[in-house]
Design a protein around this motif. Structure first.
Motif, mmCIF file in Angstrom:
data_model
loop_
_atom_site.group_PDB
_atom_site.id
_atom_site.type_symbol
_atom_site.label_atom_id
_atom_site.label_comp_id
_atom_site.label_asym_id
_atom_site.label_seq_id
_atom_site.Cartn_x
_atom_site.Cartn_y
_atom_site.Cartn_z
ATOM 1 N N GLY A 67 0.821 -1.212 0.000
ATOM 2 C CA GLY A 67 0.000 0.000 0.000
ATOM 3 C C GLY A 67 0.851 1.256 0.000
ATOM 4 O O GLY A 67 0.548 2.230 -0.700
ATOM 5 N N ALA A 68 1.922 1.243 0.783
ATOM 6 C CA ALA A 68 2.825 2.394 0.822
ATOM 7 C C ALA A 68 3.504 2.573 -0.528
ATOM 8 O O ALA A 68 3.657 3.703 -1.010
ATOM 9 C CB ALA A 68 3.857 2.220 1.928
ATOM 10 N N HIS A 69 3.902 1.468 -1.144
ATOM 11 C CA HIS A 69 4.523 1.540 -2.469
ATOM 12 C C HIS A 69 3.554 2.153 -3.478
ATOM 13 O O HIS A 69 3.938 3.025 -4.269
ATOM 14 C CB HIS A 69 4.951 0.139 -2.937
ATOM 15 N N GLN A 70 2.308 1.705 -3.445
ATOM 16 C CA GLN A 70 1.330 2.190 -4.416
ATOM 17 C C GLN A 70 1.018 3.668 -4.210
ATOM 18 O O GLN A 70 1.025 4.452 -5.166
ATOM 19 C CB GLN A 70 0.062 1.342 -4.346
ATOM 20 N N LEU A 71 0.755 4.075 -2.968
ATOM 21 C CA LEU A 71 0.479 5.484 -2.702
ATOM 22 C C LEU A 71 1.687 6.343 -3.029
ATOM 23 O O LEU A 71 1.573 7.402 -3.663
ATOM 24 C CB LEU A 71 0.064 5.681 -1.241
ATOM 25 N N SER A 72 2.855 5.887 -2.640
ATOM 26 C CA SER A 72 4.084 6.616 -2.907
ATOM 27 C C SER A 72 4.318 6.769 -4.407
ATOM 28 O O SER A 72 4.748 7.832 -4.872
ATOM 29 C CB SER A 72 5.261 5.886 -2.260
ATOM 30 N N SER A 73 4.035 5.746 -5.170
ATOM 31 C CA SER A 73 4.206 5.817 -6.625
ATOM 32 C C SER A 73 3.290 6.860 -7.236
ATOM 33 O O SER A 73 3.708 7.658 -8.087
ATOM 34 C CB SER A 73 3.944 4.444 -7.256
ATOM 35 N N ILE A 74 2.038 6.886 -6.795
ATOM 36 C CA ILE A 74 1.087 7.862 -7.319
ATOM 37 C C ILE A 74 1.501 9.281 -6.928
ATOM 38 O O ILE A 74 1.480 10.199 -7.752
ATOM 39 C CB ILE A 74 -0.338 7.524 -6.838
ATOM 40 N N LEU A 75 1.924 9.451 -5.673
ATOM 41 C CA LEU A 75 2.391 10.771 -5.240
ATOM 42 C C LEU A 75 3.647 11.202 -6.006
ATOM 43 O O LEU A 75 3.801 12.379 -6.352
ATOM 44 C CB LEU A 75 2.657 10.776 -3.737
#
Length: 133
Positions: free
Chosen positions: A36-44
């Motif tokens: 989840g952190a990877h996905q949110l971080s990627s979008i940000l």
């Protein structure tokens, strides 16, 4: 448009993205877990790249030059891939398999999206600047 300005902007983005990665590990990962952190971080990260491109296009002199915008994005993409694999493997001691695993969209890894955005961010920013005139 000198390529040196493209490199200078990319070098300016490095500490911003490193700080973003630290924030992911400190604040996002404990709450969202690794994926989840990877996905949110990627979008940000995609948002950061587009915002940065929007801000620097005038300095780069490519506000109305779509081909040059893609050139800037290509420079950023090449530098990013070299940095990620070089730093990731030789400094952070991650295996090649682990590094390549971030490209697996089927497992929810979104690093490919960040790389596509890196390439296209100057062009997207140029389009946004044209639309908002």
């Amino acid at each position: 448009m000198p390529w040196s300005r493209s490199v200078a902007v990319w070098l300016g983005l490095v500490p911003i993205m490193v700080a973003h990665g630290i924030a992911r590990e400190l604040w996002m990962r404990p709450v969202l877990g690794e994926l989840g952190a990877h996905q949110l971080s990627s979008i940000l990260a995609c948002g950061i790249l587009i915002f940065a491109a929007f801000a620097v296009l005038p300095w780069l002199g490519v506000v109305d030059a779509p081909r040059q915008q893609l050139y800037v994005g290509a420079v950023w993409l090449c530098l990013t891939v070299v940095f990620e694999f070089g730093f990731g493997h030789y400094v952070a001691h991650q295996s090649w398999g682990r590094l390549l695993g971030d490209y697996n969209l089927l497992s929810g890894r979104l690093w490919s999206l960040v790389l596509v955005t890196t390439l296209l961010a100057p062009r997207i920013a140029g389009w946004l600047r044209q639309r908002w005139r």
